[in-house]
Motif scaffolding. Structure first.
Motif, PDB file in Angstrom:
ATOM      1  N   CYS A  48      -7.918  -4.072 -12.095  1.00  9.10           N
ATOM      2  CA  CYS A  48      -8.264  -3.200 -12.839  1.00  9.10           C
ATOM      3  C   CYS A  48      -7.063  -3.398 -14.124  1.00  9.10           C
ATOM      4  O   CYS A  48      -7.295  -4.008 -14.938  1.00  9.10           O
TER       5      CYS A  48
ATOM      6  N   GLY B 276     -14.250   0.154 -12.790  1.00 10.66           N
ATOM      7  CA  GLY B 276     -13.165  -0.146 -12.643  1.00 10.66           C
ATOM      8  C   GLY B 276     -12.767   1.353 -12.769  1.00 10.66           C
ATOM      9  O   GLY B 276     -12.695   2.100 -13.238  1.00 10.66           O
ATOM     10  N   CYS B 277     -11.649   1.453 -11.818  1.00 11.14           N
ATOM     11  CA  CYS B 277     -10.583   2.177 -11.376  1.00 11.14           C
ATOM     12  C   CYS B 277     -10.116   2.833 -12.683  1.00 11.14           C
ATOM     13  O   CYS B 277      -9.738   4.161 -13.425  1.00 11.14           O
TER      14      CYS B 277
ATOM     15  N   HIS C 114      -6.928   1.580 -12.446  1.00  9.67           N
ATOM     16  CA  HIS C 114      -4.833   2.058 -12.086  1.00  9.67           C
ATOM     17  C   HIS C 114      -5.131   0.926 -10.766  1.00  9.67           C
ATOM     18  O   HIS C 114      -4.056   0.815 -10.886  1.00  9.67           O
ATOM     19  N   CYS C 115      -5.975   0.296 -10.638  1.00  9.89           N
ATOM     20  CA  CYS C 115      -6.038  -1.017  -9.172  1.00  9.89           C
ATOM     21  C   CYS C 115      -4.600  -2.333 -10.092  1.00  9.89           C
ATOM     22  O   CYS C 115      -5.211  -2.137 -11.096  1.00  9.89           O
TER      23      CYS C 115
ATOM     24  N   CYS D 221     -12.930  -4.794  -8.238  1.00 11.66           N
ATOM     25  CA  CYS D 221     -11.704  -2.799  -8.520  1.00 11.66           C
ATOM     26  C   CYS D 221     -11.911  -2.876  -7.279  1.00 11.66           C
ATOM     27  O   CYS D 221     -12.264  -2.665  -6.678  1.00 11.66           O
ATOM     28  N   GLU D 222     -10.298  -2.153  -6.701  1.00 11.54           N
ATOM     29  CA  GLU D 222     -10.312  -2.715  -5.048  1.00 11.54           C
ATOM     30  C   GLU D 222     -10.968  -0.889  -5.382  1.00 11.54           C
ATOM     31  O   GLU D 222     -11.239  -0.394  -3.884  1.00 11.54           O
TER      32      GLU D 222
HETATM   33 ZN   LIG Z   1      -9.437  -0.388 -10.239  1.00 10.74          ZN
END
Ligand SMILES: [Zn+2]
Ligand SMILES: [Zn+2]
Length: 346
Positions: free
Chosen positions: A96, A89-90, A92-93, A104-105
């Motif tokens: 997440c 996952g990034c 910060h979306c 995660c987007e």
């Molecule tokens: Zn994310």
């Protein structure tokens, strides 16, 4: 670095020397010590996965040692032993931030959205949010065997299907995902039923904890056979293979208010299978997908491994070299191997 590389889908991959990767500011480079072969790699190589752009290095089930660290990484240092979920996952979306890095987007997937681990080195982004420290007691091949299969099965059985002791759990397909689901369900005190078309795989599934086995070639109606064994249907059911038939049976064999989890990928011609929707409504069935597992949930799985309740290393079939992995990958759709192959020589 040496790596398995392809420039066209369905063309035999080559072993090539490629430039060493460097870490992004939030990423690391890992020296790969072990990496599992998986049907998702075969789907990718066939061109079924729109995330892959060519040329490509596959591989997403890895464990190794951190050898380079980006300047913004706080939680990991050179020399540490790590593994990583196949969906990173990034951080910060919205997903997440809610703890659902597995959807995660802006997900980073080694071996799909980026070059993967069939190589001496692999770069992993968003390291602080996704890397998992490996306990010393867990060797690299075992950690790689968690890969997508075992970890995905853990989330499918524990978090999505919410299996508890004494429940009947039907598992359709006894490849890596299915055998993992059987071992995990058995460890939770549930009664797993193995379903496959191979007598050999069903025997192996019993050794992993299945209390009953159904050879789908030998019964007229798989769902009926499950209902008979369970006295009315399974409480939870997993399609571990991913085919229209196993998906349908996995829903059809549920008891009222039962939970189906789709883990086996449904790509290409299989993307829109038939669902017995009248039964879903009338019996209030629950249908879930399961897509990897967040790094923060690895703790529970690793604790069950350290205590001996789970032994994913029992699912390892053979250790292979990078070269030997080429024919193993391209023939994966026809593979009859018991257990999974792990690349441990690069
Ligand atoms: Zn994310
Ligand atoms: Zn995988």
């Amino acid at each position: 670095m040496r790596a398995m590389y392809y420039e066209a889908f369905e063309a035999t991959p080559e072993i090539r020397t490629l430039p060493d990767p460097t870490p992004t500011p939030g990423g690391v480079v890992i020296k790969v010590e072990a990496t599992g072969l998986c049907r998702s790699d075969w789907h990718g190589w066939m061109g079924h996965d729109p995330d892959i752009s060519l040329p490509h290095v596959p591989g997403h089930e890895l464990a190794g040692k951190v050898v380079a660290v980006g300047r913004n990484v706080r939680r990991f240092r050179e020399g540490e032993r790590v593994t990583v979920p196949f969906v990173s996952g990034c951080g910060h979306c919205g997903e997440c931030r809610s703890g659902n890095q597995q959807v995660c987007e802006e997900q980073f997937q080694p071996g799909f959205t980026h070059w993967g681990s069939f190589a001496e080195l692999v770069a992993i982004d968003f390291a602080d949010h996704n890397l998992v420290h490996l306990p010393d007691a867990i060797d690299y091949a075992t950690a790689a065997s968690l890969g997508c299969r075992f970890a995905t099965s853990f989330r499918a059985v524990v978090d999505q299907a919410r299996v508890t002791g004494g429940e009947w759990v039907a598992v359709h397909g006894c490849g890596g995902v299915g055998l993992s689901a059987i071992m995990i369900a058995a460890a939770l005190g549930a009664n797993p039923i193995a379903i496959d078309i191979s007598a050999e795989k069903l025997d192996f599934a019993k050794k992993m904890g299945a209390v009953a086995a159904i050879n789908a070639r030998e019964v007229a109606d798989v769902a009926e056979a499950v209902r008979e064994i369970t006295g009315g249907g399974a409480h939870a059911s997993v399609d571990a293979l991913g085919s229209p038939v196993t998906c349908f049976n996995s829903i059809k064999n549920l008891r009222r208010r039962g939970r189906h989890v789709q883990v086996g990928l449904m790509l290409a011609d299989h993307a829109t299978p038939q669902i017995p929707m009248a039964q879903v409504i009338g019996h209030e069935l629950e249908i879930y997908g399961s897509h990897g597992m967040q790094a923060w949930r690895y703790d529970a799985m690793l604790a069950m491994m350290e205590s001996g309740k789970l032994a994913p290393q029992r699912l390892i079939g053979r250790h292979v070299s990078l070269e030997e992995a080429v024919p193993a990958l391209t023939a994966m759709d026809k593979a009859t191997d018991l257990g999974i192959s792990v690349i441990t020589r690069f």
